[in-house]
Design a protein around this motif. Structure first.
Motif, short mmCIF file in Angstrom:
data_model
loop_
_atom_site.label_atom_id
_atom_site.label_comp_id
_atom_site.label_asym_id
_atom_site.label_seq_id
_atom_site.Cartn_x
_atom_site.Cartn_y
_atom_site.Cartn_z
N CYS A 140 0.84 -1.21 0.00
CA CYS A 140 0.00 0.00 0.00
C CYS A 140 0.87 1.25 0.00
CB CYS A 140 -0.95 0.01 1.18
SG CYS A 140 -2.33 -1.11 1.01
N ASN B 54 1.04 6.47 -4.01
CA ASN B 54 1.30 6.77 -5.41
C ASN B 54 0.67 8.12 -5.75
OD1 ASN B 54 -1.46 6.22 -5.79
ND2 ASN B 54 -1.04 4.07 -6.28
N SER C 257 -2.15 8.91 -6.86
CA SER C 257 -3.57 9.06 -6.56
C SER C 257 -3.94 8.65 -5.14
CB SER C 257 -4.40 8.23 -7.54
OG SER C 257 -4.06 6.85 -7.45
N HIS D 175 2.26 -0.85 -4.51
CA HIS D 175 1.52 0.37 -4.27
C HIS D 175 0.05 0.08 -3.98
CE1 HIS D 175 5.12 1.88 -6.36
NE2 HIS D 175 4.91 2.98 -5.67
N TRP D 176 -0.61 1.06 -3.40
CA TRP D 176 -2.02 0.92 -3.11
C TRP D 176 -2.80 0.68 -4.40
CZ3 TRP D 176 -6.38 3.32 -4.87
CH2 TRP D 176 -7.56 3.03 -4.17
N SER D 177 -3.81 -0.19 -4.30
CA SER D 177 -4.68 -0.45 -5.45
C SER D 177 -6.05 -0.87 -4.96
CB SER D 177 -4.09 -1.55 -6.33
OG SER D 177 -5.04 -1.97 -7.30
N GLY D 178 -7.07 -0.38 -5.61
CA GLY D 178 -8.44 -0.77 -5.28
C GLY D 178 -8.76 -2.20 -5.66
N GLU D 179 -7.86 -2.88 -6.38
CA GLU D 179 -8.10 -4.28 -6.75
C GLU D 179 -7.97 -5.22 -5.56
OE1 GLU D 179 -9.17 -5.34 -9.54
OE2 GLU D 179 -8.91 -3.56 -10.79
N SER E 179 -3.38 -6.07 -13.70
CA SER E 179 -3.44 -4.95 -12.77
C SER E 179 -2.06 -4.58 -12.25
CB SER E 179 -4.35 -5.30 -11.59
OG SER E 179 -3.77 -6.34 -10.81
N MET E 180 -1.97 -3.39 -11.68
CA MET E 180 -0.71 -2.92 -11.12
C MET E 180 -0.20 -3.82 -9.99
SD MET E 180 0.20 0.82 -9.45
CE MET E 180 -1.03 0.62 -8.15
N PRO E 181 -1.05 -4.22 -9.01
CA PRO E 181 -0.50 -5.08 -7.96
C PRO E 181 0.01 -6.42 -8.47
CG PRO E 181 -2.87 -4.83 -7.72
CD PRO E 181 -2.43 -3.83 -8.73
N GLU F 1 3.40 -5.80 -9.87
CA GLU F 1 4.37 -5.50 -8.82
C GLU F 1 4.69 -6.73 -7.98
OE1 GLU F 1 3.61 -0.72 -8.32
OE2 GLU F 1 2.54 -2.07 -6.98
#
Length: 303
Positions: A231, A234, A236, A262-266, A284-286, A289
């Motif tokens: 988390c 970033n 946003s 990083h933080w992600s709503g997923e 997705s980004m997570p 990562e």
């Protein structure tokens, strides 16, 4: 498994890597990190075993066992010495359809190469692990260590999700890490001051275990070799507090800090969907990562 097995069995665990997700702080992304890495390692061709020691059973939930079938065994059966660790291993899975009460298993697809020792949230004993493990009629302090040794070579890697305490359950996971094991305690930490302070307390607890004579003579040596910041702020998401704490973690642990997640709503969706994020949202980004984290941990794609 009884206490006599410790005296008679020869412990061998040199073909399996062990990673223990632990930190005495709630909601630090232990479950999301454990399940994400399990799905990625399985997809990369590593036979992966996940052990859910947390009485919240969130890892079991995400890996397809929000409820148990008739006569299915779980982690408390091993703790009570009613089953061996290998007896309760099941294929990890994810939900792809609505559950039909007449055939609930049909709603799931298997996660390749990933297996799990699940906890049953509906088990009356699930919240009594500390009491069970202090009962002389139950498994001894080395039950997890010995159970893994009996399966050495079956798994390339074992991932252990621990509760947010350093009680007997978590300590049994730490005890599995001796000098002959390729393993480590990996703390996922959120970028807030509360969780960052928990890293210092984790290091203290591991040092206490290493220095206890009853463990030292067995070569037990759990160490925090790397830190996983989750988390991370970033463009946003994130307040000045998050950015300051991340900078402090980087300053203090930069030499052992894994790639940031990083933080992600997923991430919160994994519980509603009964599915790890690399399968739920592969682009997705997570997911990307956590793939970088897996590579940094020494697990390149070999599929």
């Amino acid at each position: 498994m009884t206490s006599t097995s410790v005296a008679t069995a020869t412990r061998v665990l040199n073909k399996t890597r062990v990673i223990v997700f632990a930190l005495k702080a709630g909601g630090t992304a232990k479950t999301s990190s454990c399940t994400s890495l399990a799905a990625i390692l399985g997809a990369r061709g590593y036979r992966t075993l996940v052990i859910d020691l947390d009485p919240q059973c969130n890892t079991s939930h995400v890996l397809g066992y929000s409820s148990f079938g008739d006569n299915q065994l779980g982690i408390t059966d091993v703790m009570k010495a009613d089953a061996s660790l290998s007896d309760v291993v099941v294929q990890a899975r994810y939900q792809v359809d609505d559950i039909d009460p007449e055939n609930p298993d049909a709603a799931y697809e298997p996660i390749p190469n990933v297996f799990v020792v699940p906890g049953n949230i509906d088990d009356l004993d699930i919240d009594e692990a500390e009491r069970i493990l202090n009962d002389s009629r139950s498994a001894d302090a080395y039950w997890l260590r010995e159970g893994l040794a009996e399966m050495d070579g079956q798994w390339d890697v074992v991932l252990i999700d621990c509760p947010a305490t350093y009680g007997r359950s978590t300590v049994t996971a730490f005890i599995a890490l001796d000098k002959d094991v390729d393993g480590e305690v990996l703390p996922p930490v959120l970028c807030t001051f509360k969780e960052a302070g928990a890293l210092v307390r984790l290091e203290k607890k591991l040092r206490e275990i290493r220095e206890l004579r009853k463990y030292a003579i067995k070569g037990i040596a759990p160490e925090m070799k790397r830190v996983l910041a989750c988390c991370a702020p970033n463009s946003s998401f994130g307040l000045a507090e998050h950015r300051q704490t991340l900078q402090e973690i980087q300053d203090e642990y930069g030499n052992i800090l894994l790639p940031l997640v990083h933080w992600s709503g997923e991430m919160p969706k994994i519980y509603r969907q009964d599915c790890p994020v690399p399968i739920l949202a592969p682009n997705s980004m997570p997911t990307q990562e956590y793939k970088k984290v897996a590579t940094a941990l020494g697990f390149p794609d070999r599929s």
